[in-house]
Design a protein around this motif. Sequence first.
Motif, PDB file in Angstrom:
ATOM      1  N   CYS A 150      29.929  39.458  33.128  1.00  0.00           N
ATOM      2  CA  CYS A 150      28.908  40.198  32.378  1.00  0.00           C
ATOM      3  C   CYS A 150      28.498  41.466  33.145  1.00  0.00           C
ATOM      4  N   ILE A 151      28.269  41.306  34.447  1.00  0.00           N
ATOM      5  CA  ILE A 151      27.880  42.457  35.279  1.00  0.00           C
ATOM      6  C   ILE A 151      28.998  43.508  35.291  1.00  0.00           C
ATOM      7  N   LYS A 152      30.242  43.056  35.398  1.00  0.00           N
ATOM      8  CA  LYS A 152      31.362  44.010  35.434  1.00  0.00           C
ATOM      9  C   LYS A 152      31.440  44.812  34.135  1.00  0.00           C
ATOM     10  N   ILE A 153      31.227  44.156  33.035  1.00  0.00           N
ATOM     11  CA  ILE A 153      31.273  44.875  31.747  1.00  0.00           C
ATOM     12  C   ILE A 153      30.137  45.893  31.692  1.00  0.00           C
ATOM     13  N   LEU A 154      28.959  45.489  32.104  1.00  0.00           N
ATOM     14  CA  LEU A 154      27.801  46.398  32.042  1.00  0.00           C
ATOM     15  C   LEU A 154      27.962  47.565  33.017  1.00  0.00           C
ATOM     16  N   ASN A 155      28.738  47.357  34.077  1.00  0.00           N
ATOM     17  CA  ASN A 155      28.965  48.420  35.070  1.00  0.00           C
ATOM     18  C   ASN A 155      30.180  49.280  34.756  1.00  0.00           C
ATOM     19  N   THR A 156      30.787  49.073  33.609  1.00  0.00           N
ATOM     20  CA  THR A 156      31.969  49.837  33.157  1.00  0.00           C
ATOM     21  C   THR A 156      33.219  49.547  33.984  1.00  0.00           C
ATOM     22  N   LEU A 157      33.251  48.410  34.652  1.00  0.00           N
ATOM     23  CA  LEU A 157      34.452  48.045  35.414  1.00  0.00           C
ATOM     24  C   LEU A 157      35.451  47.269  34.561  1.00  0.00           C
ATOM     25  N   LEU A 158      34.965  46.735  33.463  1.00  0.00           N
ATOM     26  CA  LEU A 158      35.777  45.826  32.658  1.00  0.00           C
ATOM     27  C   LEU A 158      35.410  46.043  31.190  1.00  0.00           C
ATOM     28  N   PHE A 159      36.425  45.996  30.320  1.00  0.00           N
ATOM     29  CA  PHE A 159      36.136  46.101  28.891  1.00  0.00           C
ATOM     30  C   PHE A 159      35.784  44.725  28.339  1.00  0.00           C
ATOM     31  N   PRO A 160      34.887  44.678  27.369  1.00  0.00           N
ATOM     32  CA  PRO A 160      34.714  43.409  26.659  1.00  0.00           C
ATOM     33  C   PRO A 160      35.876  43.204  25.701  1.00  0.00           C
ATOM     34  N   SER A 161      36.168  41.957  25.376  1.00  0.00           N
ATOM     35  CA  SER A 161      37.211  41.696  24.374  1.00  0.00           C
ATOM     36  C   SER A 161      36.668  42.049  22.992  1.00  0.00           C
ATOM     37  N   THR A 162      35.476  41.578  22.690  1.00  0.00           N
ATOM     38  CA  THR A 162      34.791  41.953  21.446  1.00  0.00           C
ATOM     39  C   THR A 162      33.302  42.020  21.743  1.00  0.00           C
ATOM     40  N   GLY A 163      32.552  42.478  20.761  1.00  0.00           N
ATOM     41  CA  GLY A 163      31.104  42.565  20.935  1.00  0.00           C
ATOM     42  C   GLY A 163      30.697  43.926  21.474  1.00  0.00           C
ATOM     43  N   GLU A 164      29.420  44.062  21.734  1.00  0.00           N
ATOM     44  CA  GLU A 164      28.870  45.363  22.116  1.00  0.00           C
ATOM     45  C   GLU A 164      27.961  45.210  23.329  1.00  0.00           C
ATOM     46  N   ALA A 165      28.008  46.188  24.203  1.00  0.00           N
ATOM     47  CA  ALA A 165      27.093  46.201  25.359  1.00  0.00           C
ATOM     48  C   ALA A 165      26.581  47.622  25.538  1.00  0.00           C
ATOM     49  N   ARG A 166      25.287  47.749  25.678  1.00  0.00           N
ATOM     50  CA  ARG A 166      24.677  49.067  25.881  1.00  0.00           C
ATOM     51  C   ARG A 166      23.811  49.018  27.124  1.00  0.00           C
ATOM     52  N   VAL A 167      23.884  50.090  27.902  1.00  0.00           N
ATOM     53  CA  VAL A 167      23.054  50.218  29.105  1.00  0.00           C
ATOM     54  C   VAL A 167      22.289  51.527  28.974  1.00  0.00           C
ATOM     55  N   ALA A 168      20.985  51.452  29.094  1.00  0.00           N
ATOM     56  CA  ALA A 168      20.105  52.618  28.905  1.00  0.00           C
ATOM     57  C   ALA A 168      20.381  53.285  27.559  1.00  0.00           C
ATOM     58  N   GLY A 169      20.773  52.520  26.591  1.00  0.00           N
ATOM     59  CA  GLY A 169      21.018  53.041  25.251  1.00  0.00           C
ATOM     60  C   GLY A 169      22.436  53.547  25.039  1.00  0.00           C
ATOM     61  N   PHE A 170      23.252  53.543  26.094  1.00  0.00           N
ATOM     62  CA  PHE A 170      24.614  54.070  25.972  1.00  0.00           C
ATOM     63  C   PHE A 170      25.636  52.931  25.935  1.00  0.00           C
ATOM     64  N   ASP A 171      26.623  53.123  25.087  1.00  0.00           N
ATOM     65  CA  ASP A 171      27.670  52.126  24.932  1.00  0.00           C
ATOM     66  C   ASP A 171      28.569  52.132  26.182  1.00  0.00           C
ATOM     67  N   VAL A 172      28.798  50.971  26.759  1.00  0.00           N
ATOM     68  CA  VAL A 172      29.578  50.922  28.013  1.00  0.00           C
ATOM     69  C   VAL A 172      31.045  51.272  27.810  1.00  0.00           C
ATOM     70  N   VAL A 173      31.523  51.174  26.575  1.00  0.00           N
ATOM     71  CA  VAL A 173      32.922  51.521  26.308  1.00  0.00           C
ATOM     72  C   VAL A 173      33.044  53.006  25.980  1.00  0.00           C
ATOM     73  N   LYS A 174      32.210  53.473  25.059  1.00  0.00           N
ATOM     74  CA  LYS A 174      32.368  54.866  24.583  1.00  0.00           C
ATOM     75  C   LYS A 174      31.668  55.878  25.489  1.00  0.00           C
ATOM     76  N   ASP A 175      30.587  55.477  26.119  1.00  0.00           N
ATOM     77  CA  ASP A 175      29.783  56.436  26.901  1.00  0.00           C
ATOM     78  C   ASP A 175      29.725  56.032  28.376  1.00  0.00           C
ATOM     79  N   ALA A 176      30.869  55.659  28.940  1.00  0.00           N
ATOM     80  CA  ALA A 176      30.885  55.136  30.313  1.00  0.00           C
ATOM     81  C   ALA A 176      30.303  56.137  31.307  1.00  0.00           C
ATOM     82  N   ARG A 177      30.591  57.433  31.108  1.00  0.00           N
ATOM     83  CA  ARG A 177      30.081  58.439  32.062  1.00  0.00           C
ATOM     84  C   ARG A 177      28.563  58.473  32.064  1.00  0.00           C
ATOM     85  N   GLU A 178      27.964  58.376  30.880  1.00  0.00           N
ATOM     86  CA  GLU A 178      26.497  58.387  30.781  1.00  0.00           C
ATOM     87  C   GLU A 178      25.912  57.153  31.465  1.00  0.00           C
ATOM     88  N   VAL A 179      26.585  56.025  31.276  1.00  0.00           N
ATOM     89  CA  VAL A 179      26.120  54.780  31.903  1.00  0.00           C
ATOM     90  C   VAL A 179      26.143  54.924  33.424  1.00  0.00           C
TER      91      VAL A 179
END
Lengths: 338, 282
Positions: free
Chosen positions: A59-88
């Motif tokens: 879970c921590i790795k996904i939230l830190n942009t080290l790992l992609f989730p298989s499905t589902g959504e994760a946002r950190v500070a309002g930014f998507d960890v997959v699409k907005d990794a730089r912002e995260v």
Amino acid sequence: MSRTPDASAPAVETRALRRVFKTSRGAPETVALAGVDLRIERGEVFGLLGPNGAGKTTCIKILNTLLFPSTGEARVAGFDVVKDAREVRERIGLVSGGENSGYGILTIRECLWMFSQFYGVSDRIAKPRIDELIRVVDLQAIQHTRINRLSTGQRQRMNFARGFVSDPEILFLDEPTLGMDVNAARLLREYVLRWVRERAGRTVLLTTHYMAEADQMCDRIAIIDRGQVLACDTPAALRRSVQGGQHVELEVLPREGVSPSLDELDGVALAWGAPHPERGTLTLKFRLPEGQTLGESLRQLEQRGLAVQGVSTRETSLEDAFIRIVGRGLDDAAEPVA
Amino acid sequence: MAVSTFFQRWRSAAWLGWQVESNWADPALFTLYIVARPLAVAAMLVAMYWAVRGRAVHEAAFAGFYVANAFHAYANTVLVGMGWVVFEEREEFETLKYVYTSPIGMFTYLFGRSMVRFTLATISTTLTLLMGWFVLHIRWDWALVRWAPLLVTLAIGGVAIVFSGLLLAGACMVMTRAAVTTLEGVTLALYLLCGVIFPVDLLPVPLQWVSYALPFTWWYEAIRRFLLGAGASQRLAALTDMQLLGAFALVTLVTVIVSRFGYERLEHRARALGRLDQTTLY
């Protein structure tokens, strides 16, 4: 250019977060996260508590942009960890405990300075901050020592300081005190709490093995096991969920051919046992329902041939809540006995 | 990202590169290493050439190979070095995950880390050329050197090296232990395919096409032509200067595009597989 964050967005939010690790040679795939829903508000110290393999680090790795989730959504500070990794990445810090990472050729001070530069912190701000962090982790005397000459504990303290050097909005602490001595761990826990209270909106997501650490530090705790969040509440509310009745610990001496099970004791819904091979005994922990006396339970055990070596009763702890919710203790080897 | 922030991050990565590259030994040993290594490689080339062709080290062809070999230090040190950075950070220092999750960005980081290697490659190339000039009498007429196209060639070569290195770094993110042998293989493959020590015309035809798709083939040919006055390949000798530079620029542009997108795909794959913090050497 960094985008403006949505101030009303939670610090962390996951929806149906799932991660499956595929294995080679036809072995069954491993489900590390099986649909995790979390919402962590800004300013919280939030704990993820679970045994080994529960899915905390995934879970921590996904939230830190080290790992992609298989499905589902994760946002950190309002930014998507997959699409907005730089912002995260502009907004997070990560500390992983129990590892030996570090550039051996750098000194402690150089390493902290370098990471402050990676985060774009100006020297004017970085230098006093590094001074403070080195003092907090009690490494002043060896701040100019190369990392390859540090002990494991000293490296861990340096890594802890590195996590704070950018003063991140959201800090991920993955078992940060693992392997540290008791005194250092206590000082660092106190610093984390002070850091969160003194800086508005700072958030900490802590994973830990230590019940007491989670209990002391966290505003809320999610208990996670086998990739699922089984409960999520304040430590007090989790404790309340198992209140009523006495919490009993018995040390019993099993007799050959007699199972040390409590399943036949009247009213005992769930118990957990930990063997003590060196003493040849077994500690049984259970909650005695209201209205039932301990003496009756002891008589039943003795009638079954189990010699009770010691008895203690105590207040409800987070561990009691954990055992009730998960069905076993944090120790991997421990399994329910009833 | 503001230019000042980019420069701050790039500079700190370059500083780390200098620390990592230079601090493993005392200064005297380090100096000896950066001097001895290129000279030893040049001496090996001379020995090989002597063994094959007798003592005719003054031949124009040998001069071309010697010069290309000198410039191959950039591919060996900078290009392959960018792959090594990823591997070393992940496996030895175990810091790749902290760099990756920081806002520096891997391109800025790798570019910064490679700066010291770029300097080392420049020293290596210069020393090799000096050895050639003073010891082996491999000389050129300074009045005939075509500086403008030579400088353009060197600049385009720099871009080709950095972006090829980026692609290799992406590959190393995905690979586990195989990265070590892959990096060694890339060095040797480029040496073989890009006409460093023999003309690409001698390669089998399918390999010649592979060779022409690599920017370093054009780089070495252009350096030879603009510095020494003649290239090594008879086929490429038919091209005018503009055609040669144009082809080099085009191949480099394709390399930049392929590397940019290739790196993104490889980084995506590494993140999907969970390789970024995976230690695979044990």
